[in-house]
Design an enzyme around this catalytic site. Structure first.
Site, PDB file in Angstrom:
ATOM      1  CB  SER A 176     -82.682  41.043  42.958  1.00  0.00           C
ATOM      2  OG  SER A 176     -83.122  42.259  43.493  1.00  0.00           O
ATOM      3  N   GLY A 177     -80.976  40.177  40.321  1.00  0.00           N
ATOM      4  CA  GLY A 177     -80.091  39.167  39.758  1.00  0.00           C
ATOM      5  C   GLY A 177     -80.399  38.813  38.322  1.00  0.00           C
ATOM      6  CG  HIS A 236     -78.541  42.055  46.188  1.00  0.00           C
ATOM      7  ND1 HIS A 236     -78.488  42.626  44.934  1.00  0.00           N
ATOM      8  CD2 HIS A 236     -79.847  41.719  46.377  1.00  0.00           C
ATOM      9  CE1 HIS A 236     -79.691  42.622  44.398  1.00  0.00           C
ATOM     10  NE2 HIS A 236     -80.542  42.078  45.248  1.00  0.00           N
ATOM     11  CG  ASP A 250     -75.466  43.581  43.578  1.00  0.00           C
ATOM     12  OD1 ASP A 250     -75.172  42.486  44.080  1.00  0.00           O
ATOM     13  OD2 ASP A 250     -76.633  44.030  43.526  1.00  0.00           O
TER      14      ASP A 250
END
Length: 316
Positions: free
Chosen positions: A262-263, A116, A166
């Site tokens: 995120s990530g 994402h 994801d």
């Protein structure tokens, strides 16, 4: 042989093939991890004696020391503590960079992140920074280096606006020279179900809707098991929490990952090498930040070992 027996035989064969494939993936992960540890932390030196015709003896000096105790709060990372950590950004023609997400170096060319992150309003991910510690200082003990993203590899089953599968990879424009400041995390040897704690790291917001941190932060989080089956109600997960492909992680205290993390990885220490980590999960989604006993969802990396192994082979 009856149809029922044939069906049972086929299921047995499929299970054996799957087991062997998983064993192969885990074995390759262990070999790769051990090789990185040797390349970065071991040095062969010649030991000679002060008399004629004395044979030269070779010894290995191992500098793989200093595993830090598991941190108990959101605190700044120490220099060289997390060499696999990456930060992903979008750099425009004026050389201005907007930082978007975190990531994890897993080979000399590949960075692991959340799929994402590739759909940020800040623009396409086209630059990766490794070896950084404090973005506001050039006097810290760090060796930051920027790499251009040559190729984006999104998991084939990822569907934008949902958080299933994801996971994505970024192929860098050149090979990373491994050092104590930047080298890969090990892929997981186990699925993480039995792990009690994890380490989350990132430069994300210190609190919901707050400012991002200039310093790399670390926090201890707890495995919430299957709590997300009942506690998670996200529009991005219309089919609910998937126990096979996700990890449910949080804290009984006010500790959490947040916007901008995120990530990035959740890590475990390597059992045998105190200088190495396993990347167990990828920060994917959550509900707000710093909510006690409200876990967030992380992509379970172990589930994707076969896909990662295929992409690693392509990048060599």
């Amino acid at each position: 042989m009856t149809e029922a027996n044939v069906a049972r035989l086929l299921l047995f064969v499929l299970a054996q093939v799957t087991f062997v494939m998983c064993q192969d993936a885990d074995a390759l992960a262990k070999q790769s991890c051990t090789q990185v540890k040797r390349d970065v932390f071991e040095e062969r030196v010649a030991i000679s004696f002060f008399f004629a015709n004395a044979p030269v003896r070779w010894e290995t000096i191992d500098s793989c020391h200093g595993s830090r105790p598991l941190i108990v709060g959101g605190t700044p990372a120490e220099p060289k503590e997390f060499p696999p950590m990456a930060r992903l950004g979008n750099r425009d023609r004026n050389n201005d960079t907007k930082w978007i997400c975190g990531g994890t170096l897993i080979s000399n060319r590949l960075v692991l992140t959340a799929a994402h992150c590739l759909y940020s309003e800040k623009g396409a991910v086209n630059v990766v920074r490794l070896g950084e510690l404090d973005f506001a200082s050039d006097q810290d003990d760090a060796e930051p280096e920027d790499f251009v993203v040559q190729e984006i590899i999104e998991h084939p089953d990822y569907n934008y606006q949902m958080l299933y599968h994801d996971i994505a990879l970024l192929l860098l424009d050149r090979a990373v020279k491994f050092s104590v400041y930047k080298h890969p995390a090990c892929l997981p040897f186990v699925d993480g179900d039995r792990s009690e704690n994890f380490i989350a790291i990132g430069w994300g917001h210190k609190k919901f809707a707050g400012r991002e941190s200039t310093k790399l932060l670390k926090v201890k989080l707890t495995n919430f098991g299957t709590r997300c089956l009942t506690s998670t109600d996200l529009d991005e997960l219309p089919n609910g929490y998937n126990v096979s492909t996700m990890l449910c992680i949080g804290s009984p205290e006010l500790k959490d990952t947040c916007n901008g993390d995120s990530g990035g990885p959740v890590l475990n220490y390597h059992d045998d090498y105190p200088c190495m980590y396993h990347v167990m999960g990828i920060t994917s989604s959550g509900i707000g930040c710093e909510n006690a006993n409200v876990p967030s969802i992380y992509t379970r990396v172990h589930y994707y070992l076969d896909w990662l192994r295929q992409e690693l082979a392509k990048s060599r």
